[in-house]
Motif scaffolding. Structure first.
Motif, short mmCIF file in Angstrom:
data_model
loop_
_atom_site.label_atom_id
_atom_site.label_comp_id
_atom_site.label_asym_id
_atom_site.label_seq_id
_atom_site.Cartn_x
_atom_site.Cartn_y
_atom_site.Cartn_z
N ASN A 1 0.83 -1.21 0.00
CA ASN A 1 0.00 0.00 0.00
C ASN A 1 0.86 1.26 0.00
N LEU A 2 2.02 1.21 0.67
CA LEU A 2 2.93 2.37 0.65
C LEU A 2 3.73 2.41 -0.65
N ASP A 3 3.95 1.26 -1.28
CA ASP A 3 4.58 1.24 -2.61
C ASP A 3 3.70 1.96 -3.63
N ILE A 4 2.40 1.69 -3.55
CA ILE A 4 1.45 2.19 -4.55
C ILE A 4 1.02 3.62 -4.27
N ALA A 5 0.91 4.00 -3.01
CA ALA A 5 0.35 5.29 -2.61
C ALA A 5 1.11 6.47 -3.19
N GLU A 6 0.38 7.55 -3.46
CA GLU A 6 1.02 8.79 -3.88
C GLU A 6 1.90 9.31 -2.75
N GLY A 7 3.11 9.68 -3.09
CA GLY A 7 4.06 10.13 -2.08
C GLY A 7 4.74 8.99 -1.35
N GLY A 8 4.49 7.76 -1.80
CA GLY A 8 5.05 6.58 -1.15
C GLY A 8 6.42 6.20 -1.68
N VAL A 9 6.74 4.92 -1.57
CA VAL A 9 8.09 4.44 -1.85
C VAL A 9 8.56 4.79 -3.26
N ASN A 10 7.70 4.56 -4.25
CA ASN A 10 8.13 4.78 -5.63
C ASN A 10 8.25 6.25 -5.98
N ASP A 11 7.39 7.08 -5.43
CA ASP A 11 7.53 8.52 -5.68
C ASP A 11 8.79 9.07 -5.03
N VAL A 12 9.12 8.57 -3.83
CA VAL A 12 10.36 8.99 -3.16
C VAL A 12 11.57 8.55 -3.96
N LEU A 13 11.53 7.32 -4.48
CA LEU A 13 12.62 6.82 -5.31
C LEU A 13 12.79 7.67 -6.56
N ALA A 14 11.69 7.96 -7.24
CA ALA A 14 11.75 8.75 -8.47
C ALA A 14 12.38 10.11 -8.21
N GLU A 15 11.95 10.77 -7.14
CA GLU A 15 12.50 12.09 -6.83
C GLU A 15 14.00 12.00 -6.53
N ALA A 16 14.39 10.96 -5.81
CA ALA A 16 15.81 10.83 -5.43
C ALA A 16 16.71 10.67 -6.64
N ILE A 17 16.26 9.93 -7.65
CA ILE A 17 17.13 9.65 -8.79
C ILE A 17 16.90 10.61 -9.96
N GLN B 1 24.54 8.32 -11.45
CA GLN B 1 23.63 9.23 -10.75
C GLN B 1 22.75 8.48 -9.76
N VAL B 2 22.26 7.33 -10.15
CA VAL B 2 21.44 6.50 -9.26
C VAL B 2 22.24 6.04 -8.05
N ARG B 3 23.47 5.60 -8.32
CA ARG B 3 24.32 5.14 -7.21
C ARG B 3 24.58 6.25 -6.20
N GLU B 4 24.83 7.45 -6.69
CA GLU B 4 25.10 8.57 -5.78
C GLU B 4 23.86 8.97 -4.99
N ALA B 5 22.70 8.79 -5.58
CA ALA B 5 21.46 9.25 -4.95
C ALA B 5 20.93 8.31 -3.88
N LEU B 6 21.28 7.05 -3.95
CA LEU B 6 20.66 6.04 -3.09
C LEU B 6 21.66 5.50 -2.06
N PRO B 7 21.15 4.92 -0.96
CA PRO B 7 22.03 4.37 0.08
C PRO B 7 22.55 2.98 -0.31
N THR B 8 23.39 2.96 -1.33
CA THR B 8 23.96 1.70 -1.80
C THR B 8 25.40 1.94 -2.23
N ALA B 9 26.23 0.95 -1.99
CA ALA B 9 27.64 1.10 -2.34
C ALA B 9 27.89 0.84 -3.82
N HIS B 10 26.95 0.19 -4.47
CA HIS B 10 27.13 -0.12 -5.89
C HIS B 10 25.79 -0.35 -6.56
#
Length: 269
Positions: free
Chosen positions: A102-118, A158-167
């Protein structure tokens, strides 16, 4: 202070339970709606580290993305990790709420946060699961565009720099520039064909297997695998802020804390 029920009501406004997939298990998983707390911990997973953080902070509610209890349980074995964690939560009067698909799908949820970050904007629906109460499509994942075209190597960086991942791992499907991007947080390799059919130049997700990558390359679709953790953990800070703002509006004196204990299970050498 605030009751668990009031926080559940707030979460229902952010991520209504009716949006969740049928197989999912969101909602109150441990504790009572009447439980009251002055502090809340937001997290991706209810890990031992997160439980300890809640204990040390005297927080009596954890709001998680991944459900602590996912499948039906026939026993609570305290000699096993999950049972021991549940026992510890109950011992310290800590309730647990989950908002998953439900948080994946919701507006302002996981995917919207991911999109903004990258850096992906002008978003629209990707995999339409259902309609919301206003008749608008409720979508798992998003599709949008970058401000300017990029090479897949530059976009992967750009994706790597934006997200909490080493690679990140990426599939270079040829000289095609990246402008239109589909994304699905967590584990979305099953939607590679959908991304290609919608004309995406690149697809960002996690948990991509070898033959998934092969399929994408054959379709001419660039893929960036930024990991399950990397694509989902950014929602924790966003959820913390949204809860804090909503509680302030309701004039509740409650501290909302983000998980500081978790990191990706995978390390790279």
């Amino acid at each position: 202070m605030v009751s668990v029920q009031e926080v559940m009501d707030i979460m229902e406004g952010f991520a209504p339970k009716h949006l969740a997939e049928d197989w999912d298990n969101p909602g109150l998983l441990v504790g009572s709606p009447a439980q009251r707390t002055e502090r809340i911990v937001c997290c991706l997973d209810v890990s031992d580290g997160v439980v300890q953080q809640a204990i040390e902070a005297d927080a009596h509610l954890i709001v998680a993305h991944h459900p602590l209890i996912f499948k039906a349980m026939k026993n609570v074995r305290t000699d096993l990790p999950l049972g021991a964690r549940i026992a510890k939560l109950l011992k310290h009067d800590i309730a647990v709420i989950a908002a998953h698909t439900n948080l994946d799908i919701a507006e302002g949820g996981v995917n919207d946060v991911l999109a903004e970050a990258i850096g992906v904007g002008k978003l629209s629906s990707f995999v339409i699961e259902q309609q919301d109460e206003d008749g608008r499509p409720a979508s798992l994942g998003r599709i949008g565009t970058l401000p300017t075209p990029m090479t897949i190597a530059d976009f992967a960086a750009q994706v790597r720099e934006a997200l909490p991942t080493a690679h990140v791992r990426y599939v270079d499907a040829g000289p095609r520039p990246v402008r239109k991007v589909a994304l699905c947080s967590g584990s979305g390799a099953e939607f590679i064909g959908r991304a290609a059919a919608l004309g995406a130049d690149a697809y960002v997700t996690g948990d991509v297997r070898y033959h998934d990558a092969q399929h994408a390359a054959e379709l001419g679709l660039h893929v960036i695998d930024a990991g399950h953790f990397g694509t989902e953990f950014p929602v924790v800070a966003s959820l913390r802020q949204r809860l804090a703002d909503a509680l302030t509006e309701r004039k509740r004196t409650v501290e909302v804390i983000a998980d500081t204990q978790s990191e990706d299970f995978f390390h790279v050498i």
